[in-house]
Design a protein around this motif. Sequence first.
Motif, PDB file in Angstrom:
ATOM      1  N   GLN A  55       0.830  -1.196   0.000  1.00  0.00           N
ATOM      2  CA  GLN A  55       0.000   0.000   0.000  1.00  0.00           C
ATOM      3  C   GLN A  55       0.874   1.260   0.000  1.00  0.00           C
ATOM      4  O   GLN A  55       0.524   2.265  -0.636  1.00  0.00           O
ATOM      5  N   HIS A  63      -5.918  -3.597  -7.539  1.00  0.00           N
ATOM      6  CA  HIS A  63      -5.797  -2.467  -6.615  1.00  0.00           C
ATOM      7  C   HIS A  63      -6.493  -1.205  -7.125  1.00  0.00           C
ATOM      8  O   HIS A  63      -6.253  -0.116  -6.591  1.00  0.00           O
ATOM      9  N   LEU A 117      -8.356   1.284  -4.572  1.00  0.00           N
ATOM     10  CA  LEU A 117      -7.411   1.976  -3.696  1.00  0.00           C
ATOM     11  C   LEU A 117      -6.644   3.044  -4.468  1.00  0.00           C
ATOM     12  O   LEU A 117      -6.465   4.175  -3.986  1.00  0.00           O
TER      13      LEU A 117
END
Length: 262
Positions: A113, A176, A179
């Motif tokens: 992340q 992803h 995000l």
Amino acid sequence: MLSAKSLFQEILDNDASFQLFCSIAASGESQGGWENGRIAALVPPSARALAPKIARHGADEDKHGRIFHALLRKRGLRPVEIPPETDYTMLLERHGIGLAHEKLAAERPLSEQDVITYLAHSRVTEQRASEQMDLLCRYFGDHPDVGRAVRMIAHDEDNHLAYCHEELLRLAHAGHGPLIQRVLRECALAEIRVHRDVSLAVMTRMGRILGWPRARAAALTAGIHAQYAYERLAGWRRMVSLTMPERRDALGGPAPAAAEFA
């Protein structure tokens, strides 16, 4: 006539304003070089293939800092301490955008992340850098003193932007996407505020150095606020879109060998 070209020409022609401009630019590039170097050293095993590209990004930023210092030396000038309100990189960090220096100074590996946050932050800030260098290239790409530096940096910034697009798209395809879009939006909205505030601070300093009359200073201030209003309404969206670039693998391999700018 008040125009971007005449404004930059005025800053370029005055030693004190040129000194401040190059000092601010060199400081930001040097900070970017350090940040990328630390991120390259701390990437998690899942992102290890990115490390050489991140390191190349950092090497380019370091080179840009040296270029701005070389431009100062050519004019017989030294870097000056930059006012805190003009420090774009540190102001972004204070707004919680990107990876905190405290985290980068530690020796703990980053998370996946964190890597996404880094790439999203870079995609937004490199958009700004690419646009600004394109503007300078259009007006001063053939200038006898700064033209070569402007063209070199503009080429690198386009490479950085292409790299961010390509790597974020790869991560989006890996699952992803939500995000990435959330972080991109947060970064873009914070960046346009910081860019407005830094632009106002820089223009205030330049106005004092160059002795701008109140009417001119007011016009420039109004222009900065108008740009922010447009970006707050819709312009920020250009910073969050992702498109596969024409320049693929733009940061693949080591930085090309070239004579150091002087």
